[in-house]
Every structure is written in C-alpha cells, then in structure tokens.
Design a protein around this motif. Structure first.
Motif, PDB file in Angstrom:
ATOM      1  N   LEU A  24     -26.333 -41.148  60.808  1.00  0.00           N
ATOM      2  CA  LEU A  24     -25.424 -40.705  61.854  1.00  0.00           C
ATOM      3  C   LEU A  24     -25.644 -41.579  63.089  1.00  0.00           C
ATOM      4  O   LEU A  24     -26.787 -41.852  63.466  1.00  0.00           O
ATOM      5  CB  LEU A  24     -25.690 -39.240  62.205  1.00  0.00           C
ATOM      6  CG  LEU A  24     -24.931 -38.650  63.396  1.00  0.00           C
ATOM      7  CD1 LEU A  24     -23.460 -38.494  63.056  1.00  0.00           C
ATOM      8  CD2 LEU A  24     -25.529 -37.308  63.792  1.00  0.00           C
ATOM      9  N   THR A  25     -24.560 -42.052  63.708  1.00  0.00           N
ATOM     10  CA  THR A  25     -24.653 -42.792  64.960  1.00  0.00           C
ATOM     11  C   THR A  25     -24.087 -41.935  66.082  1.00  0.00           C
ATOM     12  O   THR A  25     -23.111 -41.203  65.892  1.00  0.00           O
ATOM     13  CB  THR A  25     -23.874 -44.119  64.895  1.00  0.00           C
ATOM     14  OG1 THR A  25     -22.519 -43.862  64.513  1.00  0.00           O
ATOM     15  CG2 THR A  25     -24.521 -45.066  63.893  1.00  0.00           C
ATOM     16  N   ALA A  26     -24.706 -42.031  67.252  1.00  0.00           N
ATOM     17  CA  ALA A  26     -24.275 -41.214  68.382  1.00  0.00           C
ATOM     18  C   ALA A  26     -24.542 -41.945  69.683  1.00  0.00           C
ATOM     19  O   ALA A  26     -25.532 -42.660  69.827  1.00  0.00           O
ATOM     20  CB  ALA A  26     -25.010 -39.869  68.380  1.00  0.00           C
ATOM     21  N   ALA A  31     -25.918 -46.436  78.112  1.00  0.00           N
ATOM     22  CA  ALA A  31     -25.685 -47.659  77.348  1.00  0.00           C
ATOM     23  C   ALA A  31     -26.267 -47.587  75.939  1.00  0.00           C
ATOM     24  O   ALA A  31     -25.840 -48.336  75.066  1.00  0.00           O
ATOM     25  CB  ALA A  31     -26.283 -48.859  78.089  1.00  0.00           C
ATOM     26  N   ASN A  32     -27.230 -46.702  75.712  1.00  0.00           N
ATOM     27  CA  ASN A  32     -27.901 -46.640  74.420  1.00  0.00           C
ATOM     28  C   ASN A  32     -27.044 -45.953  73.367  1.00  0.00           C
ATOM     29  O   ASN A  32     -26.359 -44.956  73.643  1.00  0.00           O
ATOM     30  CB  ASN A  32     -29.220 -45.887  74.535  1.00  0.00           C
ATOM     31  CG  ASN A  32     -30.256 -46.656  75.332  1.00  0.00           C
ATOM     32  OD1 ASN A  32     -30.116 -47.855  75.537  1.00  0.00           O
ATOM     33  ND2 ASN A  32     -31.287 -45.973  75.791  1.00  0.00           N
ATOM     34  N   VAL A  33     -27.097 -46.490  72.143  1.00  0.00           N
ATOM     35  CA  VAL A  33     -26.508 -45.849  70.966  1.00  0.00           C
ATOM     36  C   VAL A  33     -27.620 -45.709  69.931  1.00  0.00           C
ATOM     37  O   VAL A  33     -28.338 -46.671  69.659  1.00  0.00           O
ATOM     38  CB  VAL A  33     -25.343 -46.668  70.394  1.00  0.00           C
ATOM     39  CG1 VAL A  33     -24.822 -46.043  69.105  1.00  0.00           C
ATOM     40  CG2 VAL A  33     -24.218 -46.785  71.416  1.00  0.00           C
ATOM     41  N   GLN A  51     -32.963 -46.582  64.636  1.00  0.00           N
ATOM     42  CA  GLN A  51     -32.561 -47.794  65.338  1.00  0.00           C
ATOM     43  C   GLN A  51     -31.883 -47.429  66.646  1.00  0.00           C
ATOM     44  O   GLN A  51     -31.183 -46.412  66.741  1.00  0.00           O
ATOM     45  CB  GLN A  51     -31.621 -48.657  64.491  1.00  0.00           C
ATOM     46  CG  GLN A  51     -32.327 -49.477  63.425  1.00  0.00           C
ATOM     47  CD  GLN A  51     -31.501 -50.663  62.955  1.00  0.00           C
ATOM     48  OE1 GLN A  51     -30.313 -50.552  62.716  1.00  0.00           O
ATOM     49  NE2 GLN A  51     -32.146 -51.811  62.818  1.00  0.00           N
ATOM     50  N   LEU A  52     -32.110 -48.280  67.652  1.00  0.00           N
ATOM     51  CA  LEU A  52     -31.537 -48.082  68.972  1.00  0.00           C
ATOM     52  C   LEU A  52     -30.788 -49.357  69.368  1.00  0.00           C
ATOM     53  O   LEU A  52     -31.319 -50.461  69.228  1.00  0.00           O
ATOM     54  CB  LEU A  52     -32.640 -47.787  69.988  1.00  0.00           C
ATOM     55  CG  LEU A  52     -32.202 -47.275  71.351  1.00  0.00           C
ATOM     56  CD1 LEU A  52     -31.581 -45.882  71.225  1.00  0.00           C
ATOM     57  CD2 LEU A  52     -33.406 -47.210  72.292  1.00  0.00           C
ATOM     58  N   TYR A  53     -29.564 -49.201  69.866  1.00  0.00           N
ATOM     59  CA  TYR A  53     -28.707 -50.345  70.178  1.00  0.00           C
ATOM     60  C   TYR A  53     -28.340 -50.314  71.664  1.00  0.00           C
ATOM     61  O   TYR A  53     -28.063 -49.248  72.228  1.00  0.00           O
ATOM     62  CB  TYR A  53     -27.422 -50.307  69.353  1.00  0.00           C
ATOM     63  CG  TYR A  53     -27.650 -50.166  67.876  1.00  0.00           C
ATOM     64  CD1 TYR A  53     -27.982 -51.261  67.095  1.00  0.00           C
ATOM     65  CD2 TYR A  53     -27.544 -48.931  67.246  1.00  0.00           C
ATOM     66  CE1 TYR A  53     -28.193 -51.148  65.734  1.00  0.00           C
ATOM     67  CE2 TYR A  53     -27.751 -48.798  65.889  1.00  0.00           C
ATOM     68  CZ  TYR A  53     -28.079 -49.909  65.141  1.00  0.00           C
ATOM     69  OH  TYR A  53     -28.292 -49.772  63.793  1.00  0.00           O
ATOM     70  N   LEU A  69     -16.888 -45.472  68.584  1.00  0.00           N
ATOM     71  CA  LEU A  69     -17.825 -45.998  67.590  1.00  0.00           C
ATOM     72  C   LEU A  69     -17.090 -46.209  66.278  1.00  0.00           C
ATOM     73  O   LEU A  69     -16.198 -45.437  65.922  1.00  0.00           O
ATOM     74  CB  LEU A  69     -18.995 -45.031  67.359  1.00  0.00           C
ATOM     75  CG  LEU A  69     -19.960 -44.774  68.516  1.00  0.00           C
ATOM     76  CD1 LEU A  69     -20.880 -43.601  68.176  1.00  0.00           C
ATOM     77  CD2 LEU A  69     -20.785 -46.012  68.822  1.00  0.00           C
ATOM     78  N   ASP A  70     -17.475 -47.255  65.558  1.00  0.00           N
ATOM     79  CA  ASP A  70     -16.926 -47.485  64.223  1.00  0.00           C
ATOM     80  C   ASP A  70     -17.951 -48.241  63.394  1.00  0.00           C
ATOM     81  O   ASP A  70     -18.817 -48.949  63.934  1.00  0.00           O
ATOM     82  CB  ASP A  70     -15.617 -48.271  64.300  1.00  0.00           C
ATOM     83  CG  ASP A  70     -14.805 -48.174  63.002  1.00  0.00           C
ATOM     84  OD1 ASP A  70     -15.057 -47.241  62.207  1.00  0.00           O
ATOM     85  OD2 ASP A  70     -13.926 -49.029  62.784  1.00  0.00           O
TER      86      ASP A  70
END
Length: 351
Positions: A24-26, A31-33, A51-53, A69-70
């Motif tokens: 799951l991405t959130a 700025a962090n995802v 993971q942190l983006y 998000l995609d």
C-alpha cells in the motif's frame, strides 16, 4: 497491489475470489510518500513502512501535499503528483528481482528503517510545466499500453499529456473553463476522460487530423509555420519599458528586477488579468467573459509555459503563494526543452 503480477487469491464466503493486496502506498500533507507491506503486522504502524520516497529538492518541512498517486503496469515505478509542486517518478524495490522482494528481504528493510533511520528514495525523473495549487487532489496517471505517457490536470484548465521518455508535451487540451482536476486514460485504447470545475466531464480520443485538407506531415507542418505571422519577442523590444512594467508588480523594494529575462515578462493585459483570483491569461475575452472553447490547444503551449514560468519566478521572489516549491532552475530547464520540442514539431524537424 501485487508487486509482481503473480496471481494470488483469497476465498470468500460466496466462493468467489479476489486479489490479495500485499503493498500500500500513502501520502498526505507533506513531501514524504510511504510504501507499506501489509504482511509486517505489529503494534507500531512505522514497522510496516518498507520504503520512503521524497524528491531531492524537497524536505520534511516543505509546504506541499500529495495530490495523486499511481503505479506503473510493471509495478516497478511510483508516480506522485504534488500540490504546490510538480510530478515525480520513484523506483519501487530497485534492488529486488522482477518477482519482488521476499518476506525475509522485507523484514530486513523494516529493520534497517528502524535501526538506521529513514532511508529516502529520490526521484527517477521530474515532469511538469503545469501549475497545481488552486484545487485539491489533481491526479496524475500513467497512460498508454506500456506507460509511455503521463497525464494530469492543471490550474489553467488544460489537460497535460507528457511523454515519459522526454518529459515533453504530447497532448495539450483546453479541457475546462476554470480548472482541470484530472485526466483518466483508458487502459488500452487512446481515449481520455477529463474532469474539473465544469459541470460536465469530457471524453477525448487521440487521432489524426479529421480535416482532409490538413497536411500533418513534417513538410506540411513546416509549410504552415512559414505562413504564420512573426510575433516579436520582448527581447527585441525596449528593455526600459519592460523594466518599468515589472517594477509595478514587485512587492519588495530590495528585489532586483534584472533577475528576469525579457521573454519571461508578462504583457499589460496579463498583469491586469492576474489580479483576479482563478483568472488566467488567454482564457477571457475582451468583454471579460470566459471563453468556452474546449479542444486541442497545442498551438498555445509556449505562451502558457511562459506564463507559468513567470508566475513561479515572481511569486518565488516576493514570497507569495509559490506554485513550485522545488527548484525554479529545474522548471526553467524543463520548459526550455518543451518549447524547443514544440518549435521542432512546428517546423517539421526531428527533435
């Protein structure tokens, strides 16, 4: 979503099946995802983050918000759109095999996140010449059979379709009389749906010119361009007149107006229209009423790019509601490439 397209199923009470979601991405008002692995169950939500983006030009204090998000079709890239910034792609599990990380590898990732601190993944690429600040949740989507394009909405009411390989603009549609909030592509066919402030959504189809008298070959575009009337650049006009014009919009007396290039300066009509909230140059007629034309607007792309660049530079210097919180220099480079590509297409040249 599944990281590797391997089909896994759960039985339901109706004897039907549904995919098992592993990741799951959130993102939110920062700025962090984060990418979560739902198999890492514990009392602490932080232990599920694997993971942190975050874009390299932003930090944890940057005043941005995730608006879309995609995930790419191969599940190896994450697409993130930011309010008050641009669009970025990030690598998903770049050091893992195509099958995705194992449970043991995920466990090691979570331990590293807890023991060594947050390891941030920076972007693969940045896309954008559009502005995203006036409405919330402008989405960004991959498009094309192999994710060859990236599409999004914008404050100006245009729908933007970027080439993923070059970052240049492949499609530029006047999709809304106020603000275009998103573009939804068909998964396989060249169809798009745009939506925004208007009461109607629009359905678009990518196609060749429908006018049989239009020659869309490189030679035909070059011939048409040579017939166009030349419009003088502000560079060849009086610099003193332009300098006086830009001084009228400076709020800080210590700001040097010479930091702007003449080609980045607005006309008097643009300055007047920008004094109204949610009103954009080129979208209103002489009578002050909004223009209702909906259609392909690629011929006006250079002018919209110039306006967006000017707005970003001016508001970055004056400290107002800056639409771009990352690098202005990066925005300049992207816009320069887009305009060169547009000029090459007009003249029938290979870019």
């Amino acid at each position: 979503w599944l990281p590797n397209k391997i089909t896994q199923f759960n039985k339901t009470k109706h004897n039907k099946t549904k995919p098992l979601t592993l990741h799951l991405t959130a993102g939110g008002n920062a700025a962090n995802v984060s990418l979560y692995d739902l198999r890492m169950i514990s009392d602490s939500p932080k232990s599920k983050v694997v993971q942190l983006y975050r874009p390299k030009d932003l930090d944890e204090t940057s005043q941005v918000a995730v608006s879309g998000l995609d995930i790419s079709k191969d599940k190896r890239e994450l697409l993130v759109s930011y309010e008050h910034d641009q669009i970025y792609t990030f690598p998903i599990f770049p050091n893992s095999s195509l099958a995705g990380p194992t449970v043991d590898e995920i466990t090691e990732m979570t331990k590293a996140m807890e023991q060594e601190g947050r390891v941030v993944q920076n972007e693969l690429a940045t896309y954008g010449g559009h502005l995203n600040r006036y409405t919330f949740l402008k989405n960004a989507k991959y498009a094309g059979p192999n994710d060859e394009y990236i599409c999004t909405g914008s404050d100006s009411g245009h729908a933007w379709i970027y080439e993923k390989s070059s970052g240049c603009v492949a499609g530029f549609m006047n999709a809304d009389t106020s603000t275009c909030n998103g573009v939804l592509p068909h998964p396989t066919l060249p169809f798009f749906v745009t939506y925004g402030i208007d009461k109607t959504a629009k359905l678009w189809r990518a196609t060749v010119p429908v006018d049989r008298n239009v020659d869309d070959s490189p030679l035909g575009r070059a011939a048409f361009h040579h017939q166009m009337e030349y419009e003088r650049s502000p560079i060849v006009q009086s610099w003193e007149e332009i300098k006086a014009k830009i001084e009228n919009v400076q709020l800080d007396e210590d700001v040097d107006v010479n930091f702007l290039f003449p080609d980045e300066l607005p006309s008097s009509n643009e300055l007047l229209q920008r004094s109204f909230f949610m009103r954009f140059p080129g979208r209103y007629g002489d009578d002050g009423q909004p223009l209702t034309f909906i259609g392909n607007d690629l011929q006006n792309l250079p002018e919209v790019l110039r306006q967006n660049l000017f707005a970003s530079i001016r508001e970055d210097e004056t400290g107002d509601d800056n639409p771009i919180r990352s690098s202005i220099d990066g925005l300049k480079r992207r816009i320069a490439v887009m305009r060169l590509k547009h000029q090459a297409d007009q003249r029938g040249l290979i870019f």
